[in-house]
Enzyme design. Structure first.
Site, PDB file in Angstrom:
ATOM      1  CG  HIS A   1      -2.071   0.714   1.254  1.00  9.45           C
ATOM      2  ND1 HIS A   1      -3.084   0.523   2.137  1.00  9.45           N
ATOM      3  CD2 HIS A   1      -2.469   1.694   0.451  1.00  9.45           C
ATOM      4  CE1 HIS A   1      -4.059   1.344   1.876  1.00  9.45           C
ATOM      5  NE2 HIS A   1      -3.689   2.074   0.851  1.00  9.45           N
TER       6      HIS A   1
ATOM      7  CB  CYS B   1     -15.804  15.709   6.438  1.00 13.50           C
ATOM      8  SG  CYS B   1     -16.996  15.315   7.723  1.00 13.50           S
TER       9      CYS B   1
HETATM   10  C1  PEP Z   1     -15.977  12.267  11.862  1.00 14.67           C
HETATM   11  O1  PEP Z   1     -16.556  11.729  12.822  1.00 14.67           O
HETATM   12  O2  PEP Z   1     -15.622  11.660  10.836  1.00 14.67           O
HETATM   13  C2  PEP Z   1     -15.650  13.694  11.916  1.00 14.67           C
HETATM   14  C3  PEP Z   1     -15.115  14.307  10.885  1.00 14.67           C
HETATM   15  O3  PEP Z   1     -15.895  14.325  13.083  1.00 14.67           O
HETATM   16  P1  PEP Z   1     -14.862  14.353  14.286  1.00 14.67           P
HETATM   17  O4  PEP Z   1     -13.593  13.713  13.813  1.00 14.67           O
HETATM   18  O5  PEP Z   1     -14.679  15.769  14.648  1.00 14.67           O
HETATM   19  O6  PEP Z   1     -15.588  13.563  15.307  1.00 14.67           O
END
Ligand code: PEP
Ligand code: MG
Length: 585
Positions: free
Chosen positions: A190, A507
């Site tokens: 990887h 995200c």
């Molecule tokens: C997630 O849970 O993927 C996120 C981006 O929120 P955090 O990492 O702030 O909990």
């Protein structure tokens, strides 16, 4: 000069002082300049003080119990001159980092424990490991561990690791690290794929490089020949420096929008924690902010001390700094402890003696702010006003179903009415939901019907779906982003969003690993938000990918039954089809 031979997986030549990373055991070793010895010892002393405070707090909760006695023993170890003072002496004598000095002391003391006859005393090695683990954790408090420490290494250097997970590799400063070598690996490994994308010379499959190469030694890596020269002649190093890394990518990135080689547009935005990070995100090429973790505004302060006005100023500034790019601001994602002062927050104690944050499944995030409505309403008022200054998306975190979304929306309506009653004009803003809880994932179609966008918070989604607390090291190996359940969930969410015509992004950390990013594109995602440091590589990788090939790979991995099989198939697929890492074949 000695020479090691491995598998050259990414062409080019790089030279620098060796920085040793034993990733599996979480040990990092590198040499430090004489001028930094004092501050390194101070860092160790700070870690001792923090550990001592933590043990004090634990003991207060356990007076007179067996567990309390166990921590008495740990306390004695922490204060023993054979531990921290000995490690401090090693820092001075060997000019090495505190983590490595501590490890040497641990190895020595552990062998002493191993040699004693008394089984009770022998077992105390576990306590010693616990104390050393606590000290190690406190050497980088609140930080992201290795990444923070690796950032302090002197340039130019070469990373020598047992293995190098893409999640760490993708975020290192590769202008500082001239090359890397690993004990593990093969051509289709990887990380080898990643090395070629980074255009960083790399040799893998060396088996014991981390033992054979002392930290701080000058080494020269030839990624073409698959060789690593230890203590090479200065002329060879000079020549390498003059040549520069062969094949190293140009620093001038083409501008957005970025497309895959077959023309699919892919958007990369940034996860930002502090207002000051927006400029860095833009400099890294972010096309917007996909996640602003607003709860950082509360850090260490009582929630009601962070007024609507203070928040409005921050949000306004953020929107103006990023304008015309969009900014996604998440409402406070905090738990009860975070609402309390910083000092009290760390007092939670788990039965085994480890300190962990209070349950992620308790009163937190949208559940908490819906209970503390005045807190949420003040934040939403600040957001409603800030919408005048740019393209704002408001994001509700940790939503578990439509009822919570509706309630949050009704608080937003109240906030709007309050702003209107003050005679201010309302401006448009979008409302979205973070998909982090399995119930939200399964009802993504219902949530999509009542929101403007969805974003997958893979960090929490993976934890909740797999029932793995990744801060608990005893189960953290089960935290598998490529688990079939996670990929199926993502496919499900993506289908729901597509059917409702609602934009979907991801995200979580998952997307900052280039190989996983490729898979996500294969699953049909085209919008990502990640830590700013990972953006340039992601954008570069995107342009090397062919989405048609990725779709075939995604279809193939979705038929497999385990994360290991999936990772192998993904890695082989990316190498075979030359959609990534096609330089060395
Ligand atoms: C997630 O849970 O993927 C996120 C981006 O929120 P955090 O990492 O702030 O909990
Ligand atoms: Mg989350």
């Amino acid at each position: 000069m000695r020479r090691l031979r491995g598998i050259g997986v990414s062409a080019g030549i790089g030279a620098g002082r060796a920085v040793i990373l034993i990733q599996r055991a979480q040990i990092l070793r590198f040499s430090i300049p004489a001028a930094l010895i004092h501050s390194e010892i101070a860092r160790l002393e700070d870690a001792r003080r923090r550990s001592s405070d933590q043990l004090d707090r634990i003991q207060i909760k356990l007076p007179g119990t067996d567990l309390g006695a166990l921590f008495d023993a740990q306390r004695l170890m922490l204060d023993d001159p054979m531990l921290v003072p000995r490690a401090a002496a090693i820092i001075g004598e060997q000019r090495v980092n505190a983590e490595w000095a501590l490890q040497q002391v641990f190895d020595h003391l552990a062998s002493v424990f191993d040699s004693v006859e008394d089984p009770y005393l022998r077992e105390r090695k576990g306590d010693l490991a616990d104390v050393v683990g606590r000290l190690r954790m406190n050497l980088t408090p609140g930080g992201s561990g290795f990444r923070d420490v690796l950032g302090q290494c002197e340039s130019p250097c070469v990373l020598v690791a047992d293995e190098l997970p893409p999640s760490i590799a993708a975020q290192l400063d590769w202008t500082k690290f001239q090359a890397f070598v690993t004990n593990a690996g093969s051509r289709t490994y990887h990380t080898a794929i990643l090395a070629r994308s980074l255009h960083v010379p790399a040799v893998v499959g060396l088996h014991d490089a981390t033992e054979k190469i002392p930290p701080g030694t000058m080494i020269l890596v030839d990624g073409e020949q698959g060789t690593v020269s230890i203590d090479p002649p200065p002329e060879a190093v000079g020549q390498a420096a003059a040549t520069g890394r062969i094949g190293r990518r140009s620093t001038t990135q083409p501008a957005a929008p970025f497309r895959t080689s077959d023309g699919v547009k892919v958007l990369v935005e940034a996860n930002v924690d502090l207002l000051g990070d927006a400029a860095f995100a833009l400099a890294q090429g972010a096309e917007g902010i996909g996640l602003f973790r607003s709860e950082l505004l509360l850090a260490g302060r009582p929630a009601d001390a962070v007024t609507e006005e203070m928040q409005y100023e921050v949000y306004r500034q953020l929107l103006e700094d990023m304008s015309p790019a969009p900014v996604t601001i998440r409402t406070f994602d905090i738990d009860e402890d975070q609402l309390a002062s910083g000092e009290q927050r760390r007092d939670t104690l788990w039965a085994s003696g480890y300190e962990v944050p209070r349950s992620r499944l308790g009163l937190r995030s949208i559940r908490l702010t819906l209970k503390r409505r005045e807190l949420l309403r003040a934040q939403l008022r600040a957001l409603v006003r800030a919408a005048a200054h740019g393209h704002l998306r408001v994001l509700f975190p940790f939503v578990s179903g439509v009822d919570e979304l509706r309630e949050a929306r009704s608080v937003l309506n109240e906030a709007r009415q309050e702003i209107q009653a003050r005679g201010e004009t309302l401006h448009p803003l979008l409302v979205g939901v973070m998909i982090e809880v399995p119930s939200a994932a399964f009802t993504a179609d219902l949530l999509a019907a009542e929101s403007d966008f969805l974003t997958i918070g893979s960090n929490d989604l993976i934890q909740c779906c797999l029932a793995v607390d990744r801060t608990d090291e005893r189960v953290s190996h089960l935290y598998e982003p490529l688990h079939p359940a996670i990929l199926r969930l993502i496919r499900h969410i993506r289908r729901a969003a597509l059917r409702r015509g609602v934009p979907l992004s991801i995200c979580g950390e998952m997307a900052s690993d280039p190989a996983v990013l490729a898979l996500l594109i294969g699953l049909g995602l085209t919008q990502f938000s990640m830590t700013p440091a990972a953006i340039p590589l992601a954008q570069q990788v995107i342009q090397e990918l062919d989405s048609r090939e990725l779709r075939k790979i995604a279809a193939q991995v979705l038929r497999l039954s385990s994360a290991i099989e999936i990772e192998q198939c993904l890695t082989e697929g990316l190498t075979r089809t030359k959609v990534l890492g096609s330089e060395v074949e």
